[in-house]
Write a protein that holds these residues in place. Structure first.
Motif, PDB file in Angstrom:
ATOM      1  N   VAL A  15       0.822  -1.214   0.000  1.00  0.00           N
ATOM      2  CA  VAL A  15       0.000   0.000   0.000  1.00  0.00           C
ATOM      3  C   VAL A  15       0.854   1.261   0.000  1.00  0.00           C
ATOM      4  O   VAL A  15       0.382   2.322  -0.417  1.00  0.00           O
ATOM      5  CB  VAL A  15      -0.982   0.043   1.197  1.00  0.00           C
ATOM      6  CG1 VAL A  15      -1.962  -1.101   1.131  1.00  0.00           C
ATOM      7  CG2 VAL A  15      -0.266   0.065   2.523  1.00  0.00           C
ATOM      8  N   ASP A  16       2.099   1.151   0.463  1.00  0.00           N
ATOM      9  CA  ASP A  16       2.929   2.356   0.569  1.00  0.00           C
ATOM     10  C   ASP A  16       3.671   2.629  -0.738  1.00  0.00           C
ATOM     11  O   ASP A  16       3.570   1.885  -1.703  1.00  0.00           O
ATOM     12  CB  ASP A  16       3.890   2.261   1.762  1.00  0.00           C
ATOM     13  CG  ASP A  16       4.770   1.024   1.724  1.00  0.00           C
ATOM     14  OD1 ASP A  16       4.627   0.195   0.813  1.00  0.00           O
ATOM     15  OD2 ASP A  16       5.621   0.881   2.617  1.00  0.00           O
ATOM     16  N   ASP A  17       4.397   3.724  -0.746  1.00  0.00           N
ATOM     17  CA  ASP A  17       5.071   4.192  -1.953  1.00  0.00           C
ATOM     18  C   ASP A  17       6.385   3.430  -2.143  1.00  0.00           C
ATOM     19  O   ASP A  17       7.398   3.752  -1.524  1.00  0.00           O
ATOM     20  CB  ASP A  17       5.327   5.701  -1.842  1.00  0.00           C
ATOM     21  CG  ASP A  17       5.907   6.262  -3.128  1.00  0.00           C
ATOM     22  OD1 ASP A  17       5.555   5.765  -4.211  1.00  0.00           O
ATOM     23  OD2 ASP A  17       6.737   7.183  -3.037  1.00  0.00           O
ATOM     24  N   ARG A  18       6.324   2.435  -3.002  1.00  0.00           N
ATOM     25  CA  ARG A  18       7.504   1.634  -3.346  1.00  0.00           C
ATOM     26  C   ARG A  18       7.592   1.558  -4.866  1.00  0.00           C
ATOM     27  O   ARG A  18       6.653   1.936  -5.568  1.00  0.00           O
ATOM     28  CB  ARG A  18       7.365   0.221  -2.780  1.00  0.00           C
ATOM     29  CG  ARG A  18       7.308   0.176  -1.268  1.00  0.00           C
ATOM     30  CD  ARG A  18       7.196  -1.255  -0.797  1.00  0.00           C
ATOM     31  NE  ARG A  18       6.861  -1.294   0.617  1.00  0.00           N
ATOM     32  CZ  ARG A  18       7.365  -2.170   1.462  1.00  0.00           C
ATOM     33  NH1 ARG A  18       8.205  -3.075   1.054  1.00  0.00           N
ATOM     34  NH2 ARG A  18       7.001  -2.146   2.725  1.00  0.00           N
ATOM     35  N   PRO A  19       8.685   1.017  -5.391  1.00  0.00           N
ATOM     36  CA  PRO A  19       8.809   0.927  -6.849  1.00  0.00           C
ATOM     37  C   PRO A  19       7.707   0.104  -7.533  1.00  0.00           C
ATOM     38  O   PRO A  19       7.222   0.500  -8.593  1.00  0.00           O
ATOM     39  CB  PRO A  19      10.184   0.277  -7.053  1.00  0.00           C
ATOM     40  CG  PRO A  19      10.961   0.665  -5.830  1.00  0.00           C
ATOM     41  CD  PRO A  19       9.948   0.674  -4.717  1.00  0.00           C
TER      42      PRO A  19
END
Length: 175
Positions: free
Chosen positions: A140-144
């Motif tokens: 859910v978080d900002d990852r590639p």
């Protein structure tokens, strides 16, 4: 070079795929360990290789696998589709879950990341599939990975399924 491995070839390559798995998902923030990679190679992959429309694409560099992606036809009665169907509104489950192409894993070894391999693997994986709809879940978080999927036209169907994963869908009939 990216190649499609037949199910038997994928299972045979499992130890090498496990090395990519632990490299990609053993990084801080992912925290998978060697035991998780071993389970992937000896339990998950052989079961999935028997599913309908199983497809695994692998990227090689100097003869060794440095990245892979795979999926198959997801159906009700399988663990992940049933878990997703129970977590989303009924209308969404009716439209998307069952008969979809289920993207299970995308992994690129740390030393091969940030070179466009994830995009190339996903493009190869999604080529020539008979499915109209495709599903995957990711962080859910900002990852590639979420950024990659969104760049490739996947849309967030459910921002959080309740276990830290977002559900993404791709309607392959849409331009």
């Amino acid at each position: 070079m990216i190649e499609v491995l037949a199910p038997a070839e994928a299972v045979q390559a499992a130890p090498e795929l496990a090395e990519v798995f632990v490299s990609a998902f053993g990084a801080p923030g992912y925290d998978e360990d060697r035991a998780d990679a071993e389970r992937f190679a000896t339990e998950q992959l052989p079961v999935h290789a028997e599913r309908d429309d199983f497809k695994l694409v692998a990227a090689r560099s100097d003869g060794r696998i440095v990245g892979f992606a795979y999926g198959f036809t997801g159906q009700r009665g399988q663990w992940w589709p049933d878990r997703v169907a129970a977590a989303v509104p009924a209308e969404l489950a009716e439209e998307w879950v069952g008969g979809h192409f289920e993207v299970v894993e995308l992994a690129v070894a740390v030393e091969a990341q940030r070179q466009g391999l994830g995009t190339a693997l996903m493009e190869a994986l999604m080529t020539d599939l008979p499915h109209r709809k495709a599903l995957l879940s990711t962080y859910v978080d900002d990852r590639p990975a979420p950024r990659l999927y969104q760049r490739m036209g996947w849309r967030v169907l459910v921002p959080d399924l309740g276990w830290g994963s977002a559900l993404y869908g791709l309607d392959r009939a849409m331009p």
